[in-house]
Design a protein around this motif. Structure first.
Motif, mmCIF file in Angstrom:
data_model
loop_
_atom_site.group_PDB
_atom_site.id
_atom_site.type_symbol
_atom_site.label_atom_id
_atom_site.label_comp_id
_atom_site.label_asym_id
_atom_site.label_seq_id
_atom_site.Cartn_x
_atom_site.Cartn_y
_atom_site.Cartn_z
ATOM 1 N N VAL A 183 1.295 -1.129 0.024
ATOM 2 C CA VAL A 183 0.249 0.229 -0.539
ATOM 3 C C VAL A 183 0.914 1.307 0.014
ATOM 4 O O VAL A 183 0.385 1.858 -0.970
ATOM 5 N N ASP A 184 1.623 1.279 0.762
ATOM 6 C CA ASP A 184 2.853 2.473 0.907
ATOM 7 C C ASP A 184 3.239 2.829 -0.174
ATOM 8 O O ASP A 184 3.476 3.727 -1.219
ATOM 9 N N PHE A 185 4.169 2.080 -0.973
ATOM 10 C CA PHE A 185 4.092 1.735 -3.000
ATOM 11 C C PHE A 185 3.293 2.289 -3.559
ATOM 12 O O PHE A 185 3.303 3.396 -4.409
ATOM 13 N N PHE A 186 1.833 2.173 -3.589
ATOM 14 C CA PHE A 186 1.150 2.573 -4.398
ATOM 15 C C PHE A 186 -0.072 4.200 -3.808
ATOM 16 O O PHE A 186 0.341 5.124 -5.190
ATOM 17 N N LEU A 187 0.731 4.509 -2.557
ATOM 18 C CA LEU A 187 0.570 5.676 -2.293
ATOM 19 C C LEU A 187 1.238 6.760 -2.736
ATOM 20 O O LEU A 187 0.744 7.796 -2.766
ATOM 21 N N LYS A 188 2.215 6.067 -2.814
ATOM 22 C CA LYS A 188 3.637 7.378 -3.400
ATOM 23 C C LYS A 188 3.073 7.221 -4.822
ATOM 24 O O LYS A 188 3.134 8.247 -5.834
ATOM 25 N N GLN A 189 2.714 5.789 -5.857
ATOM 26 C CA GLN A 189 2.124 6.427 -6.813
ATOM 27 C C GLN A 189 0.856 7.550 -7.019
ATOM 28 O O GLN A 189 1.134 7.933 -8.001
ATOM 29 N N GLY A 190 0.081 7.419 -6.221
ATOM 30 C CA GLY A 190 -0.963 8.045 -6.209
ATOM 31 C C GLY A 190 -0.412 9.869 -5.988
ATOM 32 O O GLY A 190 -1.267 10.770 -6.759
ATOM 33 N N GLU A 191 0.109 10.307 -5.415
ATOM 34 C CA GLU A 191 1.141 11.563 -4.423
ATOM 35 C C GLU A 191 1.437 11.133 -6.574
ATOM 36 O O GLU A 191 1.477 12.916 -6.390
ATOM 37 N N ALA A 192 2.376 11.209 -6.784
ATOM 38 C CA ALA A 192 3.149 11.414 -7.782
ATOM 39 C C ALA A 192 1.966 11.959 -8.801
ATOM 40 O O ALA A 192 2.315 12.726 -9.693
ATOM 41 N N SER A 193 0.832 10.932 -8.708
ATOM 42 C CA SER A 193 -0.129 11.279 -9.805
ATOM 43 C C SER A 193 -1.046 13.090 -9.684
ATOM 44 O O SER A 193 -0.901 13.577 -10.879
ATOM 45 N N LEU A 194 -1.300 13.074 -9.071
ATOM 46 C CA LEU A 194 -1.595 14.247 -7.933
ATOM 47 C C LEU A 194 -0.585 14.838 -8.043
ATOM 48 O O LEU A 194 -0.752 16.302 -8.326
#
Length: 350
Positions: free
Chosen positions: A179-190
């Motif tokens: 989940v932390d890896f994909f939260l970083k993807q989400g933050e990068a997207s935003l």
């Protein structure tokens, strides 16, 4: 055929200048149902639709608008009094022409290109549409950042809940591992969306309007006997940037592979560009949307929100493993795409 269904069809058909013969129930999902009806004018398709009148009126208007612009989609039959739908026993029904053909296949490159070109034609043809009811049933254009932010917050919420839980299972362990890896993807997207070109495109689209289908995929498409690509099921039309449909079809194709395919991605984007070209800045926005872990989020939501209760835990785990592998493998491909965007933008102009 069930007597009740037969009575419903008979009541609906009575509103149309059609004489019904054999009736076949093709699918029934409670609020939705589809029938094939043989009539004196040939086969027609009758659908029960779970929307209010305003939504149905917009859908029919959009179908007529798109057909007038050259998009191949089944026409809506009008009643004897000129209406596009019928209300019977507090339920709504629409009758469409029948189209004969087969679904395109993603594995065949030429058919995949046809899908992307068809999508581009759909987006281009929809530009300038207005609503006959004054409002649009769906207007996702203005919800991008808030929706992605909300999804990140839900991932954090699920993370904290499962970390505190004493009854963790294998699904929880897999989710917490990544989940932390994909939260970083989400933050990068935003972060990529926090750019003036995104805001500018949104403001332009508020004025010019353009539609996304939201499920422009093989299951809703047919290569007709006449060779044209037909699109069905206009239930979920929304005013939005075309990249929403692009991201969805790209994810659908890539998740069927072992990992993301850079050259196939370029092929898909170049096919789209031949019909409805996007600027380099707009393609950056597409990359931002793809960057978000939509597949990971979707599978986690299915499990924790109990949206697929008939699935076994083992099936949920298997699907989550697949989505994790797909969403992880896109990283390098997207980095390479950003470097090669000129190959997309300039395609066909060399």
């Amino acid at each position: 055929m069930d007597t009740t269904f037969s009575e419903v069809v008979t009541k609906v058909i009575a509103y149309y200048p059609l004489k019904a013969g054999e009736i076949y129930l093709l699918s029934y999902k409670g609020k939705k149902a589809v029938w094939s009806i043989q009539t004196d004018l040939g086969e027609v398709i009758m659908k029960k639709v779970p929307f209010d009148e305003g939504h149905i009126k917009f859908m029919i208007h959009a179908i007529d608008y798109l057909r007038d612009k050259g998009i191949h989609t089944p026409k809506v039959y009008k009643t004897s009094s000129g209406e596009g739908f019928v209300k019977v026993d507090e339920e709504y029904f629409v009758i469409f022409e029948a189209v004969y053909g087969r679904s395109p296949e993603y594995e065949h490159e030429e058919e995949l290109k046809m899908i992307l070109q068809g999508m581009a034609s759909f987006h281009k043809a929809s530009q300038g549409i207005e609503s006959p009811i004054g409002t649009f049933p769906s207007f996702l254009l203005t919800e991008w950042k808030s929706d992605l932010q909300r999804r990140c917050e839900r991932l954090i919420e699920w993370k904290n809940r499962r970390l505190a839980a004493t009854d963790k299972n294998k699904f929880d362990g897999l989710f917490l591992q990544y989940v932390d890896f994909f939260l970083k993807q989400g933050e990068a997207s935003l972060a990529m969306l926090d750019h003036s070109c995104f805001d500018k495109w949104v403001e332009e689209t508020k004025v010019n309007k353009s539609l996304c289908h939201q499920d422009y995929a093989a299951g809703n498409l047919a290569i007709g006997d006449d060779g044209h690509l037909y699109v069905f099921d206009m239930d979920s039309l929304t005013v939005d940037l075309p990249v929403r449909d692009l991201r969805k079809i790209i994810n659908k194709v890539m998740k069927k592979l072992d990992e993301w395919d850079q050259e196939l991605l370029l092929t898909m984007l170049q096919a789209y560009q031949t019909v409805n070209p996007l600027t380099k800045e707009q393609l950056h926005i597409l990359v931002a949307d793809i960057q978000f872990p939509h597949l990971f989020y979707g599978q986690v939501s299915k499990y924790y929100d109990k949206r697929e209760e008939k699935w076994t835990v083992a099936k949920h785990i298997e699907r989550l493993e697949d989505m994790i592998a797909t969403d992880i493998s896109k990283g390098e491909v997207l980095e390479d795409l950003l470097v090669r965007l000129d190959e997309v933008v300039n395609y066909g102009h060399e």
